[in-house]
Design an enzyme around this catalytic site. Structure first.
Site, PDB file in Angstrom:
ATOM      1  N   ASP A  34     -45.455  51.644  93.366  1.00  0.00           N
ATOM      2  CA  ASP A  34     -45.131  51.081  94.686  1.00  0.00           C
ATOM      3  C   ASP A  34     -44.537  52.136  95.610  1.00  0.00           C
ATOM      4  O   ASP A  34     -44.853  52.193  96.797  1.00  0.00           O
ATOM      5  CB  ASP A  34     -44.111  49.937  94.551  1.00  0.00           C
ATOM      6  CG  ASP A  34     -44.738  48.722  93.895  1.00  0.00           C
ATOM      7  OD1 ASP A  34     -45.944  48.790  93.596  1.00  0.00           O
ATOM      8  OD2 ASP A  34     -44.018  47.732  93.684  1.00  0.00           O
ATOM      9  N   TYR A  37     -47.109  54.370  97.218  1.00  0.00           N
ATOM     10  CA  TYR A  37     -47.854  53.619  98.236  1.00  0.00           C
ATOM     11  C   TYR A  37     -46.987  53.463  99.499  1.00  0.00           C
ATOM     12  O   TYR A  37     -47.455  53.697 100.619  1.00  0.00           O
ATOM     13  CB  TYR A  37     -48.231  52.251  97.657  1.00  0.00           C
ATOM     14  CG  TYR A  37     -48.922  51.342  98.640  1.00  0.00           C
ATOM     15  CD1 TYR A  37     -50.297  51.399  98.804  1.00  0.00           C
ATOM     16  CD2 TYR A  37     -48.202  50.433  99.413  1.00  0.00           C
ATOM     17  CE1 TYR A  37     -50.943  50.575  99.714  1.00  0.00           C
ATOM     18  CE2 TYR A  37     -48.835  49.612 100.317  1.00  0.00           C
ATOM     19  CZ  TYR A  37     -50.200  49.679 100.462  1.00  0.00           C
ATOM     20  OH  TYR A  37     -50.830  48.857 101.368  1.00  0.00           O
ATOM     21  N   GLU A 114     -69.169  28.742  88.998  1.00  0.00           N
ATOM     22  CA  GLU A 114     -67.889  29.307  89.479  1.00  0.00           C
ATOM     23  C   GLU A 114     -66.809  28.242  89.407  1.00  0.00           C
ATOM     24  O   GLU A 114     -67.123  27.054  89.382  1.00  0.00           O
ATOM     25  CB  GLU A 114     -68.059  29.731  90.955  1.00  0.00           C
ATOM     26  CG  GLU A 114     -69.123  30.781  91.139  1.00  0.00           C
ATOM     27  CD  GLU A 114     -69.639  30.872  92.575  1.00  0.00           C
ATOM     28  OE1 GLU A 114     -69.101  30.191  93.458  1.00  0.00           O
ATOM     29  OE2 GLU A 114     -70.594  31.628  92.786  1.00  0.00           O
ATOM     30  N   LYS A 116     -64.110  25.865  91.021  1.00  0.00           N
ATOM     31  CA  LYS A 116     -63.900  25.290  92.361  1.00  0.00           C
ATOM     32  C   LYS A 116     -62.398  25.361  92.626  1.00  0.00           C
ATOM     33  O   LYS A 116     -61.618  24.568  92.102  1.00  0.00           O
ATOM     34  CB  LYS A 116     -64.393  23.844  92.395  1.00  0.00           C
ATOM     35  CG  LYS A 116     -64.324  23.284  93.781  1.00  0.00           C
ATOM     36  CD  LYS A 116     -65.142  22.019  93.914  1.00  0.00           C
ATOM     37  CE  LYS A 116     -65.093  21.569  95.356  1.00  0.00           C
ATOM     38  NZ  LYS A 116     -63.727  21.330  95.824  1.00  0.00           N
ATOM     39  N   ASP A 118     -58.848  25.162  94.395  1.00  0.00           N
ATOM     40  CA  ASP A 118     -58.244  24.235  95.339  1.00  0.00           C
ATOM     41  C   ASP A 118     -57.522  25.026  96.414  1.00  0.00           C
ATOM     42  O   ASP A 118     -56.344  25.345  96.288  1.00  0.00           O
ATOM     43  CB  ASP A 118     -57.257  23.341  94.577  1.00  0.00           C
ATOM     44  CG  ASP A 118     -57.348  21.922  95.053  1.00  0.00           C
ATOM     45  OD1 ASP A 118     -58.145  21.662  95.971  1.00  0.00           O
ATOM     46  OD2 ASP A 118     -56.619  21.078  94.520  1.00  0.00           O
ATOM     47  N   GLU A 173     -62.833  31.041  99.497  1.00  0.00           N
ATOM     48  CA  GLU A 173     -61.714  30.109  99.404  1.00  0.00           C
ATOM     49  C   GLU A 173     -60.417  30.907  99.425  1.00  0.00           C
ATOM     50  O   GLU A 173     -60.199  31.766  98.570  1.00  0.00           O
ATOM     51  CB  GLU A 173     -61.852  29.329  98.081  1.00  0.00           C
ATOM     52  CG  GLU A 173     -61.050  28.064  97.996  1.00  0.00           C
ATOM     53  CD  GLU A 173     -61.752  26.854  98.641  1.00  0.00           C
ATOM     54  OE1 GLU A 173     -62.886  26.996  99.142  1.00  0.00           O
ATOM     55  OE2 GLU A 173     -61.130  25.785  98.653  1.00  0.00           O
ATOM     56  N   TYR A 225     -67.216  33.311  97.939  1.00  0.00           N
ATOM     57  CA  TYR A 225     -68.161  32.600  97.078  1.00  0.00           C
ATOM     58  C   TYR A 225     -69.590  32.538  97.605  1.00  0.00           C
ATOM     59  O   TYR A 225     -70.481  32.041  96.938  1.00  0.00           O
ATOM     60  CB  TYR A 225     -67.667  31.210  96.703  1.00  0.00           C
ATOM     61  CG  TYR A 225     -67.444  30.243  97.834  1.00  0.00           C
ATOM     62  CD1 TYR A 225     -68.482  29.774  98.618  1.00  0.00           C
ATOM     63  CD2 TYR A 225     -66.166  29.747  98.082  1.00  0.00           C
ATOM     64  CE1 TYR A 225     -68.273  28.873  99.631  1.00  0.00           C
ATOM     65  CE2 TYR A 225     -65.941  28.837  99.104  1.00  0.00           C
ATOM     66  CZ  TYR A 225     -67.006  28.406  99.876  1.00  0.00           C
ATOM     67  OH  TYR A 225     -66.797  27.496 100.882  1.00  0.00           O
ATOM     68  N   LYS A 314     -66.401  17.991  88.676  1.00  0.00           N
ATOM     69  CA  LYS A 314     -64.938  17.965  88.713  1.00  0.00           C
ATOM     70  C   LYS A 314     -64.309  17.875  87.322  1.00  0.00           C
ATOM     71  O   LYS A 314     -64.891  17.281  86.410  1.00  0.00           O
ATOM     72  CB  LYS A 314     -64.477  16.748  89.543  1.00  0.00           C
ATOM     73  CG  LYS A 314     -64.835  16.823  91.018  1.00  0.00           C
ATOM     74  CD  LYS A 314     -64.073  17.942  91.675  1.00  0.00           C
ATOM     75  CE  LYS A 314     -63.978  17.837  93.156  1.00  0.00           C
ATOM     76  NZ  LYS A 314     -63.083  16.870  93.698  1.00  0.00           N
ATOM     77  N   CYS A 417     -19.369  16.329  92.396  1.00  0.00           N
ATOM     78  CA  CYS A 417     -20.327  17.339  91.938  1.00  0.00           C
ATOM     79  C   CYS A 417     -20.344  17.363  90.404  1.00  0.00           C
ATOM     80  O   CYS A 417     -19.278  17.400  89.785  1.00  0.00           O
ATOM     81  CB  CYS A 417     -19.928  18.713  92.485  1.00  0.00           C
ATOM     82  SG  CYS A 417     -20.798  20.078  91.687  1.00  0.00           S
ATOM     83  N   CYS A 420     -18.480  20.947  89.320  1.00  0.00           N
ATOM     84  CA  CYS A 420     -17.074  21.284  89.608  1.00  0.00           C
ATOM     85  C   CYS A 420     -16.223  20.076  89.974  1.00  0.00           C
ATOM     86  O   CYS A 420     -15.015  20.193  90.119  1.00  0.00           O
ATOM     87  CB  CYS A 420     -17.003  22.329  90.722  1.00  0.00           C
ATOM     88  SG  CYS A 420     -17.440  21.650  92.328  1.00  0.00           S
ATOM     89  N   CYS A 435     -22.822  19.694  97.322  1.00  0.00           N
ATOM     90  CA  CYS A 435     -21.473  19.821  96.781  1.00  0.00           C
ATOM     91  C   CYS A 435     -20.651  20.501  97.876  1.00  0.00           C
ATOM     92  O   CYS A 435     -21.097  21.465  98.495  1.00  0.00           O
ATOM     93  CB  CYS A 435     -21.512  20.699  95.524  1.00  0.00           C
ATOM     94  SG  CYS A 435     -19.904  21.364  95.061  1.00  0.00           S
ATOM     95  N   CYS A 440     -17.851  26.445  94.021  1.00  0.00           N
ATOM     96  CA  CYS A 440     -18.410  25.769  92.830  1.00  0.00           C
ATOM     97  C   CYS A 440     -19.066  26.816  91.933  1.00  0.00           C
ATOM     98  O   CYS A 440     -19.905  27.598  92.403  1.00  0.00           O
ATOM     99  CB  CYS A 440     -19.430  24.729  93.281  1.00  0.00           C
ATOM    100  SG  CYS A 440     -20.348  23.962  91.938  1.00  0.00           S
TER     101      CYS A 440
END
Ligand code: 5U1
Length: 679
Positions: A34, A37, A114, A116, A118, A173, A225, A314, A417, A420, A435, A440
């Site tokens: 990192d 970069y 493939e 699907k 969501d 997607e 896709y 599905k 609470c 505490c 609380c 706490c």
């Protein structure tokens, strides 16, 4: 550096950074650490700041740069984005196969299969090697222009190699990987914000932000896709080869895609993933089966908005029924009292669930969930289990759940609470109880954990167990004490299990964190309702903790993305003496609490531009990028705040008329160029 050399270096840096982005975000296989970069990115940013005329919209520094918009524009899809018919069983899959086989008159074909995912379907258009438009599916014919937001998705290439077709559109997607979804909801719960019900909603909500800077902070990803259309160059004859072709152009293609030869293999692909789907890094609700040969796809055509040549098979829903044994309460970092369900352990999609989220009391009442109920639990987003509903017919217990009753302490004759024992309260208009005790222990530990977490001060070596241990040993009481631990090295070494090396690593990490940017510090302080995105906006606006602590309520509310709730919370935070003491100790320890106001020194700082009509020398997006590089802002509509309306060829009537009405200054393209070049 002289200009020609700077331009060469800029080009080299861009190529190198694009390559590393590709390795990291597309191939998930980084080649450099990192820090290396970050160093390249810093160098490029500095050179582009010094030579703004070399800034181009496809520079990797320009993923986030666009100003917030008031509304999204509309994009007409040249070819409609289709949706999919569904199959829910092997019989329905076979029926689809028989139908198309008959239509194809016994022609041989195979299947591209493939997941699907969501997420949210989008279309990306590239012209002459550069991304020009990113749009949502919308109603399939017309979608929303979310180009600026999609530019922030690191796995979407901003440019493609020279051998790509001169004009083409890919479809894919956009999604939030589960880990990102969980993290986002955790942060939102801590901030008392409504949670996203599932990764799909979270992805859609993230992509449809009017402020691209907020989208940029969400770890969105994409799998392409299909190729929507291409002009000016021949493309492969099958879907499978097209996916490989797009992969070679730098697009991210799901490595789980398979080319299969029989419908039995398709069914097997579905069943094996239905069982294993919990192991995927994204949520998938089924598979998509496509006829692989594009000429046959064409022959089969569409019915209404659905292609005949593809179907979604599905997965069964991941739900189970179990007993809700009790509702317990945990205490969050900002003192939120978070109810959760304790369940009779049950297996949901192969994972045993013992606890589930219940969010807040209102949610429990809305769903009418009572202790002792038989409930349906679902792995929402297949990650955080959630109680969906209770089965009323099986109800034994008639008592409604009440959070104050649950926490009623007979000895104190009031709700307390659970950690505490302090009083609890629910601010007007909020869904969470809190609380009241800032000291706490549950809050203190979580505040330290949050302060040291990756998105905040990123102090490696301080997690849950170390925070608990430091508090238990009395070595810290609040976050500022971390910076004074170096005086207690001996005591740290005396603690069981603390080796010399880990103590020194921890002390070094604490010391290093002093230089974290202001936005991180603001977020790390754990001000209620102030998440990392709001912290970023506050840092940009105030440039220092002191100015922020003195901000008025009106001043805060006027900031975009800060409403009355956040403003009140910020004011209350800085009002508390304890917090003032913590901030003073952080300052004395040398933590960054002030930052240079960078943009003010830039030539166009404070000036707002609106562009109308067509520009000749550069695209509107390019013009806006250049304006922003010099500290100006670019907006879509003329308001009282507009400094200049830049009028190009064939300007639309509205902006011009509004500028005339308000007496806004108007300049032409040449004058804009002069301003940009400071002639
Ligand atoms: N993987 C994948 N998802 N998905 C969604 N492929 C795919 N194809 C789609 C949709 C709506 O539609 C085309 C088959 C038209």
């Amino acid at each position: 550096m002289e200009a020609a050399k700077a331009r060469d270096r800029i080009e080299k840096l861009r190529a190198e950074i694009n390559h590393h982005n590709y390795r990291y975000y597309v191939l998930d296989d980084p080649e450099v650490a990192d820090a290396e970069y970050d160093g390249l990115m810093r160098e490029l940013k500095a050179l582009e700041e010094e030579y703004p005329r070399f800034l181009t919209p496809d520079s990797p520094t320009q993923r986030v740069g666009a100003a917030p918009v008031e509304a999204f524009g509309v994009v007409e899809h040249p070819l409609p984005l289709l949706s999919l018919g569904n199959a829910f069983s092997n019989e329905e899959l076979t029926a689809w196969y028989n139908r198309i086989s008959k239509l194809l008159d016994g022609q041989k074909f195979n299947f591209a299969c493939e997941h699907k995912i969501d997420g949210l379907a989008v279309a990306l258009t590239y012209i002459d090697g550069k991304i020009t438009t990113g749009a949502t599916r919308g109603n399939g014919v017309r979608g929303e222009d979310i180009t600026q937001n999609l530019r922030t998705v690191r796995s979407i290439p901003l440019s493609v190699p020279k051998d790509a077709p001169p004009r083409f559109e890919v479809r894919g997607e956009v999604f939030l990987p589960r880990a990102g979804f969980e993290k986002l909801n955790r942060e939102r719960a801590e901030e008392g914000l409504p949670l996203f019900a599932n990764p799909r909603n979270a992805a859609a909500g993230s992509v449809r932000q009017l402020d691209p800077r907020i989208t940029a902070k969400r770890p969105l990803d994409i799998y392409i896709y299909m190729l929507g259309w291409a002009e000016g160059k021949a493309t492969p004859p099958t879907h499978w080869e097209t996916m490989n072709y797009l992969k070679n152009l730098g697009f991210k293609i799901n490595p789980n895609n398979r080319l299969l030869n029989s419908i039995e293999q398709v069914a097997e692909f579905h069943h094996s993933w239905e069982e294993k789907r919990g192991s995927l890094r994204y949520e998938a609700d089924g598979i998509v089966v496509k006829v692989n040969q594009l000429d046959l796809q064409k022959r089969l055509g569409d019915v209404g908005r659905e292609p005949r040549w593809a179907i979604a098979y599905k997965f069964a829903a991941v739900e189970a029924t179990t007993l809700l044994k009790s509702i317990e309460i945990s205490v969050g970092r900002t003192g939120t009292l978070n109810p959760y369900a304790v369940l009779e352990p049950v297996s949901v999609g192969g994972v045993t669930i013992k606890h589930a989220a219940l969010h807040n009391e209102d949610d429990i009442r809305r769903k009418d969930i009572r202790v002792g109920d038989t409930v349906i639990v679902r792995r929402a987003g297949e990650v955080i289990p959630e109680v969906v509903k209770s089965i009323k017919d099986k109800r034994i217990n008639k008592e409604e759940f009440s959070l104050p009753d649950k926490l009623f302490d007979k000895g104190k004759k009031r709700p307390a609470c659970p950690v505490c024992g302090a009083e609890i309260f629910r601010p007007e208009g909020e869904v969470m109880y809190y609380c009241s005790n800032a000291a706490c222990p549950a809050q203190a530990q979580q505040r330290i954990e949050h302060f040291a977490s990756r998105g905040a001060m990123d102090i490696r070596g301080i997690g849950e167990s170390q925070s608990a241990m430091l508090l238990k040993e009395g070595l810290v009481k609040d976050v500022s004490d971390l910076y004074y631990l170096k005086d207690k090295r001996e005591q740290l070494l005396n603690i069981e299990r603390m080796a010399e090396l880990s103590v020194d690593n921890m002390l070094n990490a604490i010391d290093k964190s002093k230089n974290k940017p202001l936005a991180r510090v603001i977020f790390a302080l754990g001000i209620r309702h102030v998440g990392s995105e709001t912290a970023e906006i506050l840092a940009r606006q105030f440039h220092g903790i002191e100015a922020l602590s003195k901000a008025s309520r009106e001043g805060l509310i006027n900031i975009e993305a800060v409403g009355p709730k956040i403003a009140d919370s910020i004011i209350a935070f800085f009002h508390a003496e304890e917090n003032q003491r913590i901030i003073k100790r952080l300052k004395d320890a040398g933590v960054t609490l002030q930052e240079e106001a960078k943009t003010e020194t830039l030539r166009l700082a404070g000036q707002e531009f609106v562009v109308t009509g067509r520009l000749e020398a550069f695209s509107r997006q390019e013009a806006e990028t250049r304006i922003k590089a010099l500290g100006g802002t670019a907006k879509d509509n003329v308001t009282k705040k507009t400094s200049y309306l830049v009028v190009g060829a064939d300007p639309g009537g509205n902006k011009l008329a509004k500028a005339q009405e308000l007496g806004t200054g108007q300049i032409n393209e040449k004058e804009l160029l002069r301003l940009l070049r400071q002639e």
